[in-house]
Motif scaffolding. Structure first.
Motif, mmCIF file in Angstrom:
data_model
loop_
_atom_site.group_PDB
_atom_site.id
_atom_site.type_symbol
_atom_site.label_atom_id
_atom_site.label_comp_id
_atom_site.label_asym_id
_atom_site.label_seq_id
_atom_site.Cartn_x
_atom_site.Cartn_y
_atom_site.Cartn_z
ATOM 1 N N SER A 277 0.806 -1.214 0.000
ATOM 2 C CA SER A 277 0.000 0.000 0.000
ATOM 3 C C SER A 277 0.845 1.273 0.000
ATOM 4 O O SER A 277 0.496 2.256 -0.664
ATOM 5 N N ALA A 278 1.941 1.254 0.752
ATOM 6 C CA ALA A 278 2.703 2.489 0.952
ATOM 7 C C ALA A 278 4.088 2.490 0.320
ATOM 8 O O ALA A 278 4.624 3.561 0.006
ATOM 9 N N TRP A 279 4.686 1.298 0.148
ATOM 10 C CA TRP A 279 6.057 1.203 -0.360
ATOM 11 C C TRP A 279 6.129 0.133 -1.465
ATOM 12 O O TRP A 279 6.868 -0.835 -1.336
ATOM 13 N N PRO A 280 5.356 0.241 -2.516
ATOM 14 C CA PRO A 280 5.264 -0.844 -3.511
ATOM 15 C C PRO A 280 6.588 -1.134 -4.212
ATOM 16 O O PRO A 280 7.415 -0.243 -4.406
ATOM 17 N N CYS A 281 6.780 -2.395 -4.557
ATOM 18 C CA CYS A 281 7.930 -2.825 -5.344
ATOM 19 C C CYS A 281 7.598 -4.174 -5.970
ATOM 20 O O CYS A 281 6.622 -4.827 -5.576
ATOM 21 N N ALA A 282 8.398 -4.597 -6.936
ATOM 22 C CA ALA A 282 8.133 -5.847 -7.638
ATOM 23 C C ALA A 282 8.167 -7.038 -6.688
ATOM 24 O O ALA A 282 7.391 -7.992 -6.846
ATOM 25 N N ALA A 283 9.043 -6.991 -5.688
ATOM 26 C CA ALA A 283 9.185 -8.127 -4.774
ATOM 27 C C ALA A 283 7.908 -8.368 -3.984
ATOM 28 O O ALA A 283 7.475 -9.516 -3.813
ATOM 29 N N ASP B 143 4.929 -7.497 -4.890
ATOM 30 C CA ASP B 143 3.933 -7.996 -5.841
ATOM 31 C C ASP B 143 4.075 -9.507 -6.012
ATOM 32 O O ASP B 143 3.076 -10.237 -6.088
ATOM 33 N N ARG B 144 5.303 -9.979 -6.086
ATOM 34 C CA ARG B 144 5.550 -11.413 -6.213
ATOM 35 C C ARG B 144 5.095 -12.167 -4.975
ATOM 36 O O ARG B 144 4.520 -13.257 -5.059
ATOM 37 N N LEU B 145 5.358 -11.592 -3.818
ATOM 38 C CA LEU B 145 4.935 -12.234 -2.574
ATOM 39 C C LEU B 145 3.418 -12.373 -2.523
ATOM 40 O O LEU B 145 2.889 -13.411 -2.133
ATOM 41 N N LYS B 146 2.716 -11.342 -2.924
ATOM 42 C CA LYS B 146 1.255 -11.394 -2.921
ATOM 43 C C LYS B 146 0.743 -12.406 -3.936
ATOM 44 O O LYS B 146 -0.221 -13.136 -3.678
ATOM 45 N N ALA B 147 1.395 -12.464 -5.088
ATOM 46 C CA ALA B 147 0.962 -13.395 -6.128
ATOM 47 C C ALA B 147 1.207 -14.851 -5.742
ATOM 48 O O ALA B 147 0.489 -15.746 -6.184
ATOM 49 N N MET B 148 2.220 -15.079 -4.891
ATOM 50 C CA MET B 148 2.537 -16.445 -4.470
ATOM 51 C C MET B 148 1.396 -17.060 -3.683
ATOM 52 O O MET B 148 1.155 -18.265 -3.757
ATOM 53 N N GLY B 149 0.684 -16.246 -2.909
ATOM 54 C CA GLY B 149 -0.349 -16.793 -2.033
ATOM 55 C C GLY B 149 0.280 -17.683 -0.978
ATOM 56 O O GLY B 149 1.489 -17.719 -0.804
ATOM 57 N N GLY B 150 -0.537 -18.406 -0.262
ATOM 58 C CA GLY B 150 -0.021 -19.342 0.729
ATOM 59 C C GLY B 150 0.567 -18.630 1.933
ATOM 60 O O GLY B 150 0.352 -17.442 2.173
ATOM 61 N N ASP B 151 1.323 -19.380 2.715
ATOM 62 C CA ASP B 151 1.886 -18.876 3.963
ATOM 63 C C ASP B 151 3.098 -17.985 3.703
ATOM 64 O O ASP B 151 3.911 -18.271 2.821
ATOM 65 N N LEU B 152 3.222 -16.941 4.499
ATOM 66 C CA LEU B 152 4.350 -16.020 4.366
ATOM 67 C C LEU B 152 4.850 -15.649 5.750
ATOM 68 O O LEU B 152 4.208 -14.880 6.472
ATOM 69 N N ALA B 153 5.992 -16.196 6.127
ATOM 70 C CA ALA B 153 6.573 -15.898 7.438
ATOM 71 C C ALA B 153 7.172 -14.495 7.442
ATOM 72 O O ALA B 153 7.661 -13.994 6.417
ATOM 73 N N TYR B 154 7.159 -13.884 8.595
ATOM 74 C CA TYR B 154 7.614 -12.500 8.743
ATOM 75 C C TYR B 154 9.051 -12.279 8.257
ATOM 76 O O TYR B 154 9.301 -11.343 7.478
ATOM 77 N N PRO B 155 10.038 -13.089 8.666
ATOM 78 C CA PRO B 155 11.403 -12.819 8.201
ATOM 79 C C PRO B 155 11.551 -12.949 6.687
ATOM 80 O O PRO B 155 12.368 -12.246 6.073
ATOM 81 N N VAL B 156 10.779 -13.831 6.069
ATOM 82 C CA VAL B 156 10.835 -13.985 4.616
ATOM 83 C C VAL B 156 10.299 -12.720 3.944
ATOM 84 O O VAL B 156 10.888 -12.213 2.973
ATOM 85 N N ALA B 157 9.194 -12.201 4.449
ATOM 86 C CA ALA B 157 8.627 -10.974 3.888
ATOM 87 C C ALA B 157 9.607 -9.815 4.011
ATOM 88 O O ALA B 157 9.825 -9.059 3.053
ATOM 89 N N VAL B 158 10.223 -9.669 5.173
ATOM 90 C CA VAL B 158 11.154 -8.563 5.392
ATOM 91 C C VAL B 158 12.365 -8.699 4.473
ATOM 92 O O VAL B 158 12.784 -7.726 3.819
ATOM 93 N N GLY B 159 12.959 -9.885 4.403
ATOM 94 C CA GLY B 159 14.136 -10.071 3.565
ATOM 95 C C GLY B 159 13.849 -9.810 2.103
ATOM 96 O O GLY B 159 14.619 -9.126 1.409
ATOM 97 N N ALA B 160 12.727 -10.329 1.598
ATOM 98 C CA ALA B 160 12.384 -10.169 0.184
ATOM 99 C C ALA B 160 12.107 -8.708 -0.158
ATOM 100 O O ALA B 160 12.579 -8.195 -1.179
ATOM 101 N N VAL B 161 11.359 -8.020 0.682
ATOM 102 C CA VAL B 161 11.021 -6.627 0.420
ATOM 103 C C VAL B 161 12.254 -5.736 0.501
ATOM 104 O O VAL B 161 12.442 -4.824 -0.320
ATOM 105 N N ALA B 162 13.116 -5.987 1.477
ATOM 106 C CA ALA B 162 14.330 -5.176 1.617
ATOM 107 C C ALA B 162 15.190 -5.281 0.355
ATOM 108 O O ALA B 162 15.697 -4.272 -0.148
ATOM 109 N N ALA B 163 15.342 -6.485 -0.164
ATOM 110 C CA ALA B 163 16.106 -6.657 -1.410
ATOM 111 C C ALA B 163 15.396 -5.965 -2.564
ATOM 112 O O ALA B 163 16.034 -5.347 -3.420
ATOM 113 N N GLY B 164 14.067 -6.055 -2.599
ATOM 114 C CA GLY B 164 13.306 -5.406 -3.653
ATOM 115 C C GLY B 164 13.463 -3.902 -3.669
ATOM 116 O O GLY B 164 13.322 -3.265 -4.714
ATOM 117 N N HIS B 165 13.769 -3.326 -2.514
ATOM 118 C CA HIS B 165 14.005 -1.886 -2.423
ATOM 119 C C HIS B 165 15.492 -1.541 -2.487
ATOM 120 O O HIS B 165 15.858 -0.388 -2.262
#
Length: 247
Positions: free
Chosen positions: A133-139, A141-163
């Motif tokens: 919503s506030a800091w969009p990036c391709a990463a 978008d990919r996480l949302k498209a994956m669906g399923g379970d998303l652990a907090y450290p995975v979300a943080v690591g993926a988004v940080a790299a995406g930025h």
């Protein structure tokens, strides 16, 4: 002319260094925003099993709190979260979305208790939603498209790299937030004073730095732990009679 050329070179070099410093500061700003208690992931409602540790008398002093945190960073969930965040960061930085999905699946499978699973997956999805919503990036978008379970450290690591944020800074920010939330929970439960909380954070600093540095060089083969007391505390918390926290 030589003086002018030298001066121009100096100005250009200084300007480049200043631009890099500003870019680094922008990265720090984002991490500070994402990984503080005010970011809408609901971190304040989870104690990571610490509430049971207070209930059974294990954690009643600053020393006991620091020992609990140290064990999690060295042998338990703090260490494993950092390894998973690093793996997610690398996959995202390489646009390896299949690899990222595999890390996300592994992270969800490794949560040792029902409440730890709730804690990590709820925060992971909330983090991804807020970022989208506030800091969009391709990463993200990919996480949302994956669906399923998303652990907090995975979300943080993926988004940080995406930025484009660096891995060491990402891990340091994540672990600082991890420790800060535990200390905040302890202040409400033990109770400890605000100064005691600052003492705990100060004493945790060297180990947080060391754990971030170690995790930056880790692979998924380094996952593992032996913080059994913390895991058992999380299991006992599920049936604790009076609770302030969801975990």
């Amino acid at each position: 002319m030589g003086m002018i050329t030298t001066m121009d070179t100096t100005i250009t070099t200084t300007g480049t260094a200043m631009a890099e410093a500003v870019a680094d500061a922008a990265g720090v700003y984002r991490l500070m925003t994402w990984l503080t208690a005010s970011f809408p992931v609901g971190a304040f409602s989870y104690s990571h099993g610490l509430e049971w540790g207070v209930e059974d008398g294990t954690i009643r002093t600053v020393e006991a709190l620091v020992a609990w945190v140290d064990d999690l960073l060295t042998l338990g969930s703090g260490w494993n979260d950092a390894v998973l965040a690093a793996a997610a960061w690398r996959a995202s930085a390489a646009n390896n979305w299949t690899g990222l999905a595999e890390v996300a699946e592994l992270a969800a499978a490794l949560t040792p208790t029902a409440e730890r699973r709730l804690e990590s997956l709820s925060q992971g999805r909330a983090f991804a939603a807020a970022i989208a919503s506030a800091w969009p990036c391709a990463a993200v978008d990919r996480l949302k498209a994956m669906g399923g379970d998303l652990a907090y450290p995975v979300a943080v690591g993926a988004v940080a790299a995406g930025h484009g944020l660096g891995l060491p800074a990402t891990l340091l920010g994540y672990l600082h937030g991890f420790v800060g939330n535990l200390v905040s929970a302890a202040l409400r439960l033990v109770p400890l004073g605000q100064t005691d909380g600052q003492r705990a954070l100060a004493r945790a600093e060297p180990l947080v730095l060391a754990t971030a540095a170690r995790a930056a060089l880790s692979t998924l083969d380094d996952l593992g732990g032996a913080a059994w007391v913390a895991d058992i505390a999380s299991m006992n918390h599920e049936t604790q009679y009076t609770r302030l926290f969801r975990s």
